[in-house]
Design an enzyme around this catalytic site. Structure first.
Site, mmCIF file in Angstrom:
data_model
loop_
_atom_site.group_PDB
_atom_site.id
_atom_site.type_symbol
_atom_site.label_atom_id
_atom_site.label_comp_id
_atom_site.label_asym_id
_atom_site.label_seq_id
_atom_site.Cartn_x
_atom_site.Cartn_y
_atom_site.Cartn_z
ATOM 1 N N GLU A 5 81.456 0.716 16.842
ATOM 2 C CA GLU A 5 80.714 -0.514 16.557
ATOM 3 C C GLU A 5 80.287 -1.217 17.845
ATOM 4 O O GLU A 5 79.183 -1.765 17.926
ATOM 5 C CB GLU A 5 81.538 -1.460 15.688
ATOM 6 C CG GLU A 5 81.763 -0.977 14.265
ATOM 7 C CD GLU A 5 80.463 -0.735 13.508
ATOM 8 O OE1 GLU A 5 79.428 -1.287 13.907
ATOM 9 O OE2 GLU A 5 80.501 0.018 12.529
ATOM 10 N N TYR B 42 79.676 -9.786 12.926
ATOM 11 C CA TYR B 42 79.197 -8.490 12.445
ATOM 12 C C TYR B 42 80.266 -7.409 12.601
ATOM 13 O O TYR B 42 80.594 -6.686 11.652
ATOM 14 C CB TYR B 42 77.916 -8.051 13.183
ATOM 15 C CG TYR B 42 77.734 -6.581 13.024
ATOM 16 C CD1 TYR B 42 77.262 -6.061 11.833
ATOM 17 C CD2 TYR B 42 78.168 -5.695 14.011
ATOM 18 C CE1 TYR B 42 77.183 -4.698 11.620
ATOM 19 C CE2 TYR B 42 78.096 -4.329 13.812
ATOM 20 C CZ TYR B 42 77.603 -3.834 12.628
ATOM 21 O OH TYR B 42 77.557 -2.495 12.417
ATOM 22 N N ASP C 5 73.510 -6.986 10.063
ATOM 23 C CA ASP C 5 72.900 -6.687 11.362
ATOM 24 C C ASP C 5 71.388 -6.628 11.188
ATOM 25 O O ASP C 5 70.862 -7.055 10.161
ATOM 26 C CB ASP C 5 73.439 -5.356 11.905
ATOM 27 C CG ASP C 5 72.980 -4.183 11.062
ATOM 28 O OD1 ASP C 5 72.512 -4.410 9.919
ATOM 29 O OD2 ASP C 5 73.073 -3.044 11.529
#
Length: 343
Positions: free
Chosen positions: A43, A126, A144
């Site tokens: 991520e 996020y 996102d």
DNA sequence: AACGCGGGGTA
DNA sequence: TACCCAGCGTT
């Protein structure tokens, strides 16, 4: 600021998306694991970074730092080295800090809920949503750029994605669509759809699983979504670097964590007057970054005195480097290109 | 709330 | 050229 869409069958759209993902989702290395460490690394790497660009970095990074302890115990320099070419170098520094943070504050065990994950350096809303939904099945949308694009098109929603409230706004929308107990797959599905089908330019609406539900598509309006009012405008930055060499040796130093290229290496930015006489070449290079229009003036200084060379290095904290110096791999691209042409 | 932060791909 | 990308931290 809740979305006002009373009549849409949100859950139905979410389930269609999920069904598409089961068949057409991308086969990526980090899709096979629920190891929060690996999901976390991926991520962070893929913040503002396309999969094709960062995939090899991800593989190499996991190979070298396969678990939390390995990362926490590594040198920052080496973490940065594995980040080379990805940009946004704060991500690498924060990643390393967070690894140490988990060792200290969470007894070495990766936190297992949204609120704790959010405490990690470099992890925002996020990323905390992505990790907690994928690894721990928390029902939180990981909103996102893909979410903004897909949702604004499907609902022909002109909510400005530059608005700082956009995250919460589209989170509410996504939450209404999210099938029960499938938060992780739903989030991944939205990313894949946004990346493979609902692309910024030339989206593949004819094969989109949501095309019957997509208001923007069905009104011939795709090009108007998402609405984004604020544009990034780069500023000009002029830099001067001196490539100071003696025989096959030259000088580099690690940058501070200042305004650009944090902790990467660079050449001297100034030289004593007496070195001016040894300038052999000069070149100016223009380089466009997202936030900066760089103009870099390179001067090549070929010294003939080992003593003067070494004294300057010691006095100003430079490292006497040669071509095989591992630190060179931690150069910003813009400087590395110059190096390749001159060494 | 606004801004700074890389590098690379696409049209 | 302009825009975008699995955003975040700082001010």
């Amino acid at each position: 600021m809740k979305p006002k869409k009373q009549n849409a069958d949100f859950l139905h759209v979410g389930e269609k998306l999920l069904a598409w993902y089961e068949i057409s989702g991308r086969d990526l290395p980090f899709r096979k694991t629920k190891d929060p460490y690996k999901i976390w690394i991926c991520e962070i790497i893929f913040q503002q970074t396309r999969i094709e660009q960062g995939l090899n970095h991800y593989k190499n990074f996991i190979k070298r730092f396969p678990d939390l302890e390995t990362l926490a115990n590594a040198d920052t320099d080496e973490v940065l080295l594995y980040w080379k070419g990805l940009g946004y170098y704060s991500r690498a520094l924060n990643l390393h800090k967070a690894a140490k943070q988990i060792i200290e504050d969470f007894n070495g065990k990766f936190p297992e809920n949204y609120d704790d994950i959010l405490k990690l350096k470099g992890v925002g809303k996020y990323t905390a949503a992505a990790i907690s939904s994928i690894c721990f099945n928390e029902k939180i949308p990981a909103v996102d750029g893909n979410f903004y694009r897909v949702l604004s098109r499907v609902f022909a929603d002109d909510f400005d994605i530059s608005n700082s409230k956009a995250f919460n706004y589209f989170s509410e929308l996504a939450l209404m669509m999210m099938p029960k107990n499938e938060a992780g797959h739903f989030n991944e599905a939205m990313m894949d759809l946004g990346s493979e089908i609902c692309k910024p330019k030339n989206p593949k609406c004819e094969i989109c699983p949501l095309n019957k539900n997509c208001i923007a598509f069905n009104t011939g309006n795709i090009q108007n979504f998402p609405v984004k009012s604020k544009k990034v405008k780069p500023t000009d930055l002029e830099l001067t670097y001196y490539f100071v060499e003696f025989k096959d040796r030259f000088l580099i130093r690690q940058r501070n964590d200042g305004f650009i290229w944090k902790k990467l290496y660079e050449f001297p930015t100034e030289i004593p007057d007496e070195f001016e006489n040894y300038i052999t070449h000069q070149k100016t290079v223009n380089h466009k970054l997202t936030h900066k229009n760089l103009t870099i003036h390179f001067y090549k200084v070929s010294l003939n005195s080992k003593k003067g060379f070494e004294e300057f290095a010691v006095k100003n904290g430079f490292r006497i480097s040669s071509q095989d110096d591992a630190a060179l791999k931690s150069f910003p691209k813009s400087l590395e290109n110059y190096l390749a042409e001159n060494v």
